[in-house]
Design a protein around this motif. Structure first.
Motif, mmCIF file in Angstrom:
data_model
loop_
_atom_site.group_PDB
_atom_site.id
_atom_site.type_symbol
_atom_site.label_atom_id
_atom_site.label_comp_id
_atom_site.label_asym_id
_atom_site.label_seq_id
_atom_site.Cartn_x
_atom_site.Cartn_y
_atom_site.Cartn_z
ATOM 1 N N LEU A 5 0.825 -1.199 0.000
ATOM 2 C CA LEU A 5 0.000 0.000 0.000
ATOM 3 C C LEU A 5 0.863 1.255 0.000
ATOM 4 O O LEU A 5 1.891 1.322 0.673
ATOM 5 C CB LEU A 5 -0.889 0.041 1.245
ATOM 6 N N THR A 6 0.419 2.239 -0.740
ATOM 7 C CA THR A 6 0.997 3.571 -0.673
ATOM 8 C C THR A 6 -0.025 4.474 -0.005
ATOM 9 O O THR A 6 -1.138 4.624 -0.514
ATOM 10 C CB THR A 6 1.327 4.112 -2.073
ATOM 11 N N PRO A 7 0.287 5.044 1.137
ATOM 12 C CA PRO A 7 -0.680 5.883 1.841
ATOM 13 C C PRO A 7 -1.232 7.005 0.971
ATOM 14 O O PRO A 7 -0.496 7.638 0.208
ATOM 15 C CB PRO A 7 0.128 6.440 3.018
ATOM 16 N N ASP A 8 -2.524 7.222 1.093
ATOM 17 C CA ASP A 8 -3.210 8.277 0.355
ATOM 18 C C ASP A 8 -3.349 9.483 1.287
ATOM 19 O O ASP A 8 -4.300 9.581 2.068
ATOM 20 C CB ASP A 8 -4.586 7.778 -0.106
ATOM 21 N N TRP A 9 -2.356 10.357 1.242
ATOM 22 C CA TRP A 9 -2.369 11.562 2.065
ATOM 23 C C TRP A 9 -1.602 12.647 1.340
ATOM 24 O O TRP A 9 -0.753 12.345 0.490
ATOM 25 C CB TRP A 9 -1.789 11.286 3.459
ATOM 26 N N PRO A 10 -1.869 13.909 1.594
ATOM 27 C CA PRO A 10 -1.238 15.001 0.842
ATOM 28 C C PRO A 10 0.141 15.367 1.377
ATOM 29 O O PRO A 10 0.437 16.529 1.654
ATOM 30 C CB PRO A 10 -2.238 16.151 1.017
ATOM 31 N N ALA A 11 0.993 14.359 1.508
ATOM 32 C CA ALA A 11 2.349 14.594 2.012
ATOM 33 C C ALA A 11 3.193 15.286 0.935
ATOM 34 O O ALA A 11 2.935 15.136 -0.260
ATOM 35 C CB ALA A 11 2.996 13.275 2.415
ATOM 36 N N PRO A 12 4.234 16.027 1.333
ATOM 37 C CA PRO A 12 5.151 16.620 0.363
ATOM 38 C C PRO A 12 5.767 15.548 -0.538
ATOM 39 O O PRO A 12 5.874 14.381 -0.153
ATOM 40 C CB PRO A 12 6.222 17.283 1.231
ATOM 41 N N ALA A 13 6.197 15.957 -1.726
ATOM 42 C CA ALA A 13 6.676 15.001 -2.726
ATOM 43 C C ALA A 13 7.885 14.212 -2.261
ATOM 44 O O ALA A 13 8.095 13.073 -2.695
ATOM 45 C CB ALA A 13 7.003 15.739 -4.021
ATOM 46 N N ASN A 14 8.689 14.782 -1.370
ATOM 47 C CA ASN A 14 9.896 14.072 -0.936
ATOM 48 C C ASN A 14 9.626 13.122 0.232
ATOM 49 O O ASN A 14 10.536 12.426 0.687
ATOM 50 C CB ASN A 14 10.986 15.069 -0.544
ATOM 51 N N VAL A 15 8.403 13.094 0.735
ATOM 52 C CA VAL A 15 8.033 12.172 1.809
ATOM 53 C C VAL A 15 7.489 10.890 1.178
ATOM 54 O O VAL A 15 6.528 10.926 0.411
ATOM 55 C CB VAL A 15 6.986 12.789 2.753
ATOM 56 N N ARG A 16 8.125 9.786 1.469
ATOM 57 C CA ARG A 16 7.713 8.492 0.920
ATOM 58 C C ARG A 16 7.168 7.622 2.058
ATOM 59 O O ARG A 16 7.665 7.695 3.192
ATOM 60 C CB ARG A 16 8.894 7.787 0.254
ATOM 61 N N ALA A 17 6.198 6.800 1.729
ATOM 62 C CA ALA A 17 5.619 5.918 2.745
ATOM 63 C C ALA A 17 5.113 4.646 2.091
ATOM 64 O O ALA A 17 4.778 4.632 0.906
ATOM 65 C CB ALA A 17 4.489 6.630 3.490
#
Length: 241
Positions: A5-17
């Motif tokens: 899964l890739t979290p669906d949240w409006p994180a900055p582009a350089n934040v990976r999860a």
């Protein structure tokens, strides 16, 4: 690519999860798949292989913890396995990581993409303040924090005793809304996602995403309540190098 899964949240582009599933590993039943827990009596070589698969697939170095259902938060360090239930980092390429199999994984970042954190929140840690301790460690104003709540036991499966309800009511009276009587006399069904949101809102964090999973009913994930002898999946967050 594995069905992680890739979290669906409006994180900055350089934040990976990422949240792993059982897909992609070499562990044999009952740990079948990508078990990443080294404390569940799986073959240590299989666990090590699975962890190498994870690291190479994501291109980061996970910092593993020895989790104890507490509230201690440490700076993520891949070279040291600390006894703690959350970690944070501002170093690109190092991932804050937690292992779960029904407990709540919570991922944090700031809106400017300079700090991230991951917390393991079973009911004891959640009631004890692990999310608040993680916010303290991040040292970012509440309005600048984003949180994503990962796969955990759902409200239709999380039956608890009255002592669990009382522990949360002692923290926040509004926690009563997260409990309803179960079919078993004297017990309750608890919504761990709602409880987490209540704790975060009390600290001024309103940008909370995720939730809506149930590890017990979703076979993609390990679940201790579904099968006590089982593996662990990982939830990770890091800054791109």
């Amino acid at each position: 690519m594995n069905s992680w899964l890739t979290p669906d949240w409006p994180a900055p582009a350089n934040v990976r999860a990422c949240v792993t599933t059982r897909d992609g590993g070499v562990s044999l039943p009952p740990f079948e798949g990508l078990n990443l827990g080294d404390h569940v009596v799986d073959d240590p070589q299989a666990v090590q292989h699975n962890r190498q698969v994870l690291s190479s697939s994501l291109g980061c170095q996970p910092a593993w913890l020895s989790q104890v259902h507490g509230v201690r938060v440490v700076k993520a360090d891949p070279a040291s396995v600390e006894q703690a239930d959350a970690s944070w980092t501002d170093t690109p390429g190092i991932a804050s990581a937690v292992l779960t199999a029904d407990c709540l994984p919570a991922l944090f970042c700031d809106r400017s993409g300079t700090r991230v954190a991951a917390a393991h929140a079973g009911w004891r840690g959640l009631a004890g303040g692990v999310l608040e301790a993680t916010l303290d460690a991040l040292a970012v104003p509440p309005g600048e924090v984003l949180v994503w709540l990962g796969p955990a036991i759902g409200p239709e499966a999380f039956e608890v005793g009255p002592e669990v309800r009382e522990a949360f009511l002692a923290c926040h009276a509004e926690s009563a809304a997260a409990f309803r009587p179960s079919l078993n006399d004297g017990r309750y069904m608890a919504d761990i996602y709602q409880l987490a949101r209540i704790h975060l809102a009390a600290r001024g964090v309103e940008a909370v995403f995720g939730g809506g999973f149930c590890t017990v009913s979703d076979p993609r994930f390990y679940s201790y309540r579904r099968s006590p002898r089982t593996g662990r999946f990982a939830s990770l967050v890091w800054l791109a190098e």
